[in-house]
Write an enzyme that holds these catalytic residues in place. Structure first.
Site, PDB file in Angstrom:
ATOM      1  N   ASN A  72      -3.043  -4.030  -1.768  1.00  6.34           N
ATOM      2  CA  ASN A  72      -4.315  -4.021  -2.487  1.00  6.34           C
ATOM      3  C   ASN A  72      -4.628  -2.641  -3.063  1.00  6.34           C
ATOM      4  O   ASN A  72      -5.198  -2.522  -4.155  1.00  6.34           O
ATOM      5  CB  ASN A  72      -5.455  -4.493  -1.584  1.00  6.34           C
ATOM      6  CG  ASN A  72      -5.505  -3.772  -0.252  1.00  6.34           C
ATOM      7  OD1 ASN A  72      -4.586  -3.900   0.561  1.00  6.34           O
ATOM      8  ND2 ASN A  72      -6.566  -3.026  -0.004  1.00  6.34           N
TER       9      ASN A  72
ATOM     10  N   ASP B 213       0.866  -1.178   0.000  1.00  4.57           N
ATOM     11  CA  ASP B 213       0.000   0.000   0.000  1.00  4.57           C
ATOM     12  C   ASP B 213       0.899   1.224   0.000  1.00  4.57           C
ATOM     13  O   ASP B 213       0.908   2.040   0.927  1.00  4.57           O
ATOM     14  CB  ASP B 213      -0.970  -0.011   1.186  1.00  4.57           C
ATOM     15  CG  ASP B 213      -2.233  -0.811   0.869  1.00  4.57           C
ATOM     16  OD1 ASP B 213      -2.309  -1.407  -0.224  1.00  4.57           O
ATOM     17  OD2 ASP B 213      -3.137  -0.853   1.722  1.00  4.57           O
TER      18      ASP B 213
ATOM     19  N   TYR C 127      -1.721   5.751  -1.961  1.00  7.11           N
ATOM     20  CA  TYR C 127      -3.170   5.821  -1.721  1.00  7.11           C
ATOM     21  C   TYR C 127      -3.820   6.873  -2.604  1.00  7.11           C
ATOM     22  O   TYR C 127      -3.180   7.827  -3.008  1.00  7.11           O
ATOM     23  CB  TYR C 127      -3.425   6.182  -0.244  1.00  7.11           C
ATOM     24  CG  TYR C 127      -3.197   5.041   0.698  1.00  7.11           C
ATOM     25  CD1 TYR C 127      -4.196   4.090   0.936  1.00  7.11           C
ATOM     26  CD2 TYR C 127      -1.984   4.898   1.353  1.00  7.11           C
ATOM     27  CE1 TYR C 127      -3.984   3.043   1.816  1.00  7.11           C
ATOM     28  CE2 TYR C 127      -1.769   3.847   2.232  1.00  7.11           C
ATOM     29  CZ  TYR C 127      -2.770   2.921   2.464  1.00  7.11           C
ATOM     30  OH  TYR C 127      -2.566   1.879   3.325  1.00  7.11           O
TER      31      TYR C 127
ATOM     32  N   HIS D 264      -0.909  -3.815   5.832  1.00  6.46           N
ATOM     33  CA  HIS D 264      -2.350  -3.969   5.635  1.00  6.46           C
ATOM     34  C   HIS D 264      -3.166  -3.430   6.808  1.00  6.46           C
ATOM     35  O   HIS D 264      -3.938  -2.497   6.635  1.00  6.46           O
ATOM     36  CB  HIS D 264      -2.713  -5.421   5.344  1.00  6.46           C
ATOM     37  CG  HIS D 264      -4.069  -5.586   4.715  1.00  6.46           C
ATOM     38  ND1 HIS D 264      -4.541  -4.766   3.728  1.00  6.46           N
ATOM     39  CD2 HIS D 264      -5.059  -6.495   4.945  1.00  6.46           C
ATOM     40  CE1 HIS D 264      -5.757  -5.149   3.361  1.00  6.46           C
ATOM     41  NE2 HIS D 264      -6.095  -6.190   4.096  1.00  6.46           N
TER      42      HIS D 264
ATOM     43  N   HIS E  82      -8.692  -5.497   9.759  1.00  7.43           N
ATOM     44  CA  HIS E  82      -8.775  -6.448   8.639  1.00  7.43           C
ATOM     45  C   HIS E  82      -8.792  -7.883   9.131  1.00  7.43           C
ATOM     46  O   HIS E  82      -9.348  -8.766   8.468  1.00  7.43           O
ATOM     47  CB  HIS E  82      -7.597  -6.244   7.679  1.00  7.43           C
ATOM     48  CG  HIS E  82      -7.691  -5.015   6.852  1.00  7.43           C
ATOM     49  ND1 HIS E  82      -8.729  -4.778   5.981  1.00  7.43           N
ATOM     50  CD2 HIS E  82      -6.879  -3.927   6.764  1.00  7.43           C
ATOM     51  CE1 HIS E  82      -8.558  -3.614   5.381  1.00  7.43           C
ATOM     52  NE2 HIS E  82      -7.449  -3.074   5.846  1.00  7.43           N
TER      53      HIS E  82
END
Length: 330
Positions: free
Chosen positions: A120, A82, A85, A248, A222
């Site tokens: 992701n 990640d 963003y 994450h 998560h």
């Protein structure tokens, strides 16, 4: 058409060479980054979930990383994904790369090699742009690949592309994901797991560390990633991996395993954090949980490994170490 024994043997040899060539080409790309200190120790910074143009305390975390990096004389930096963003990079010219990476991690101690995996959110953008060598031309410290190995002699780091493991991303109607290079998914994952398993089996490093974006186990918002528990965890346990490091969940976390020596370390506090969602966990396994920003350091020697988590003020808020008897010990 008939073949004599000599011709048949020649054909088999040619087939073997072709198969061997294809197999070698399929192996995980390997980099070498050996210690340069006289005692052969290796010092590493680990940060995840950071790329927000310096906002959400990203710049403050970067500042403390620079200070600690100088103090420890770090050898390289690991990004647990990640990286940009909210939706990765648009293309190689996207200003988000400079604004979230080059212009934020400016300390002299951070101008070392960065080894990065995809998260992701990176898959929501142009994945090929983030993997492009053009970015390394813009900033020489940048290196991002799907899955690869960094061999440092006494320790090997196995970086794994975890996003394609999660079923939900393939049915998500709210976001588009760039699956170029991943489809057909089943074949991609099968090959990746075989390559990782084989590479771990062949490794003769004292320490084996696996890095992916997604959690295997986590008490954060998560939570656990069942697909990794089912498909990746058995390999890590069978091959006696020492650490699994991920991002994450936007927190700092240390969970130990009751089934093996494996430690699960989350360093996802590079920017936006404080989600306020913490799930109950077995206290025999939960060594540390911090719902806030920060980063992690890792020090490795021939016989010892040590981890420290730092908050946004540069204070150590958790540490852990382990030793192994090796042929170098007296």
């Amino acid at each position: 058409m008939s073949f004599n024994k000599k011709t048949y043997t020649t054909i088999l040899l040619v087939v073997y060479m072709v198969v061997a060539t294809l197999y070698v080409a399929a192996e995980l790309q390997r980099f070498h980054h050996f210690p340069t200190k006289p005692d052969r120790s290796l010092d590493i910074l680990v940060v995840g979930d950071w790329g927000r143009r310096g906002l959400y305390n990203q710049s403050n975390v970067a500042h403390q990383m620079g200070k600690i990096g100088e103090k420890l004389d770090v050898d390289f930096i690991v990004s647990a994904g990640d990286n940009f963003y909210e939706d990765g990079l648009i293309d190689e010219e996207d200003p988000l790369f400079d604004e979230s990476f080059t212009q934020v991690y400016t300390a002299k101690s951070l101008q070392k090699q960065w080894y990065s995996v995809l998260g992701n959110h990176d898959y929501r953008g142009n994945v090929l742009a983030q993997l492009s060598p053009a970015l390394k031309q813009k900033d020489s410290k940048w290196l991002c690949l799907r899955s690869f190995i960094v061999n440092s002699g006494i320790v090997e780091f196995f970086f794994i592309d975890t996003t394609p493991f999660e079923d939900k991303y393939f049915t998500d109607e709210d976001h588009d994901y760039d699956w170029r290079g991943v489809l057909p998914r089943e074949e991609y994952l099968s090959n990746l797991l075989k390559e990782v398993d084989m590479a771990l089996e062949k490794s003769n490093a004292t320490w084996k560390i696996v890095i992916g974006h997604h959690t295997i186990f986590s008490a954060g918002s998560h939570g656990n990633t069942q697909e990794l528990i089912d498909q990746l965890l058995p390999i890590l346990e069978a091959r006696e991996v020492d650490l699994y490091i991920n991002g994450h969940d936007h927190c700092l976390q240390h969970i130990s395993s009751q089934n093996s020596q494996l430690q699960f370390l989350t360093s996802g506090g590079g920017s936006k954090a404080w989600r306020g969602e913490v799930n109950q966990w077995n206290p025999k396994e939960m060594q540390f949980y911090y719902d806030g920003q920060g980063f992690m350091t890792l020090r490795v020697t021939e016989s010892d490994i040590s981890v420290a988590f730092y908050d946004v003020f540069g204070e150590i808020i958790h540490s852990w170490s382990n030793s192994k008897y090796t042929h170098m010990d007296s």
